[in-house]
Design a protein around this motif. Structure first.
Motif, mmCIF file in Angstrom:
data_model
loop_
_atom_site.group_PDB
_atom_site.id
_atom_site.type_symbol
_atom_site.label_atom_id
_atom_site.label_comp_id
_atom_site.label_asym_id
_atom_site.label_seq_id
_atom_site.Cartn_x
_atom_site.Cartn_y
_atom_site.Cartn_z
ATOM 1 N N TYR A 33 0.962 -1.254 0.114
ATOM 2 C CA TYR A 33 -0.019 0.074 -0.007
ATOM 3 C C TYR A 33 0.835 1.151 0.121
ATOM 4 O O TYR A 33 2.107 1.102 0.480
ATOM 5 N N ASN A 50 -2.117 -6.023 -4.854
ATOM 6 C CA ASN A 50 -2.027 -7.546 -4.453
ATOM 7 C C ASN A 50 -1.323 -8.254 -5.422
ATOM 8 O O ASN A 50 -1.695 -8.446 -6.810
ATOM 9 N N ARG A 96 -3.025 -10.786 3.066
ATOM 10 C CA ARG A 96 -4.414 -10.523 2.393
ATOM 11 C C ARG A 96 -5.179 -10.445 3.426
ATOM 12 O O ARG A 96 -6.345 -9.608 3.525
ATOM 13 N N ASP A 97 -5.027 -11.375 4.393
ATOM 14 C CA ASP A 97 -6.223 -11.387 5.349
ATOM 15 C C ASP A 97 -6.068 -10.413 6.576
ATOM 16 O O ASP A 97 -6.878 -10.325 7.832
ATOM 17 N N ARG A 98 -4.643 -9.779 6.549
ATOM 18 C CA ARG A 98 -4.304 -8.875 7.710
ATOM 19 C C ARG A 98 -4.312 -9.181 8.919
ATOM 20 O O ARG A 98 -4.690 -8.449 9.923
ATOM 21 N N VAL A 99 -4.161 -10.522 9.198
ATOM 22 C CA VAL A 99 -4.304 -11.098 10.770
ATOM 23 C C VAL A 99 -3.332 -10.415 11.486
ATOM 24 O O VAL A 99 -3.710 -9.877 12.540
ATOM 25 N N TYR A 100 -2.121 -10.111 11.089
ATOM 26 C CA TYR A 100 -1.349 -9.142 12.082
ATOM 27 C C TYR A 100 -1.251 -7.632 11.474
ATOM 28 O O TYR A 100 -0.194 -6.950 11.568
ATOM 29 N N GLY A 101 -2.181 -7.211 10.833
ATOM 30 C CA GLY A 101 -2.464 -5.983 10.413
ATOM 31 C C GLY A 101 -1.357 -5.540 9.325
ATOM 32 O O GLY A 101 -0.629 -6.234 8.688
ATOM 33 N N TYR A 102 -1.264 -3.710 9.027
ATOM 34 C CA TYR A 102 -0.304 -3.617 8.300
ATOM 35 C C TYR A 102 1.187 -3.661 8.918
ATOM 36 O O TYR A 102 1.464 -3.362 10.224
ATOM 37 N N TYR B 36 -3.252 0.991 16.455
ATOM 38 C CA TYR B 36 -1.773 1.223 16.073
ATOM 39 C C TYR B 36 -1.353 2.170 16.834
ATOM 40 O O TYR B 36 -2.067 3.156 17.274
ATOM 41 N N PHE B 46 1.257 -1.806 14.310
ATOM 42 C CA PHE B 46 0.538 -2.685 14.827
ATOM 43 C C PHE B 46 0.399 -3.039 16.329
ATOM 44 O O PHE B 46 1.711 -3.511 16.643
ATOM 45 N N GLN B 49 -5.322 -6.434 17.654
ATOM 46 C CA GLN B 49 -6.571 -6.696 16.826
ATOM 47 C C GLN B 49 -7.433 -7.856 17.414
ATOM 48 O O GLN B 49 -6.893 -8.586 17.992
ATOM 49 N N SER B 93 -11.231 -8.101 6.564
ATOM 50 C CA SER B 93 -10.040 -8.461 6.053
ATOM 51 C C SER B 93 -10.316 -8.469 4.320
ATOM 52 O O SER B 93 -11.133 -8.071 4.035
ATOM 53 N N GLY B 94 -9.097 -8.887 3.815
ATOM 54 C CA GLY B 94 -9.321 -9.090 2.383
ATOM 55 C C GLY B 94 -8.652 -7.717 1.496
ATOM 56 O O GLY B 94 -7.891 -6.929 2.400
#
Lengths: 113, 110
Positions: A33, A50, A96-102, B36, B46, B49, B93-94
């Protein structure tokens, strides 16, 4: 070993010039991004890629053109720079699923004079 | 995207627990809540979450009530180095991106 690295850290240039900011991530993330943080500290999304494919393009002047040669790199080229482009530009990456954020880079402070 | 509302600033002293609350009344079913931390001249980092109830990691805890219309970031025993801007973000998400609000400027004093 920086996870998301941007270069340059500072960029001072004159109006009308063309400049590029480079970004690289070594996290193996699929998504990258560009964010812009203005003087009021608002962080606004500009673009999202992506796997080298542009998936989000917010309302950004077409003087701004992102380029992703591979999924680890997302560069930002800016044509005909204007005073209002002065800001801090942050590159970020995520799964993609941002499990750990950006994960953000340290930013590029662009000053147009 | 769900809009968030946070206090503009908060003050605390070293060793105290700090709770920062974020309102997100129109949060969607598939939205996550992410916090954040940003220091001057650095990119946001981060923290934590969650989706519902309580999440805890080595840095903070996140409390989310059953209606999910708000969330509270809890920082135990803050130190001077916790002085920063804290952002609450809500989004799925996504491919959808997270929108950053104005954030809360936390100032920790000796």
């Amino acid at each position: 070993d920086t996870a998301v690295s941007q270069t340059p850290k500072y960029l001072v240039t004159q109006m009308g010039n063309d400049k590029s900011i480079k970004c690289e991530q070594n996290l193996g993330h699929d998504t990258m991004y560009w964010y812009k943080q203005d003087s009021k500290k608002f962080l606004k999304i500009m673009f999202s890629y992506n796997n080298k494919e542009l998936i989000i393009n917010e309302t950004v002047p077409n003087r701004f053109s992102p380029k992703s040669p591979d999924k680890a790199h997302l560069n930002l080229h800016i044509n005909s720079l204007e005073l209002g482009d002065s800001a801090v530009y942050f590159c970020a990456s995520s799964t993609r699923d941002r499990v750990y954020g950006y994960t953000f880079g340290s930013g590029t402070r662009l000053t147009v004079v | 995207l769900a809009k968030t509302t946070q206090p503009i600033s908060m003050d605390s002293y070293e060793g105290q627990e700090v709770n920062i609350t974020c309102s997100h009344n129109n949060i969607a079913t598939n939205d996550y809540i992410t916090w954040y931390q940003q220091f001057p001249s650095q990119g946001p980092r981060f923290i934590i979450q969650g989706y519902k109830t309580k999440v805890t990691n080595e840095v903070a805890s996140l409390f989310i009530p059953a209606d999910r219309k708000s969330s509270t970031l809890s920082l135990p025993r803050v130190s001077l180095s916790d002085t920063a801007v804290y952002y609450c973000l809500v989004g799925a998400s996504g491919y959808s991106t997270l929108t950053f609000g104005k954030g809360t400027m936390l100032l920790v004093s000796p």
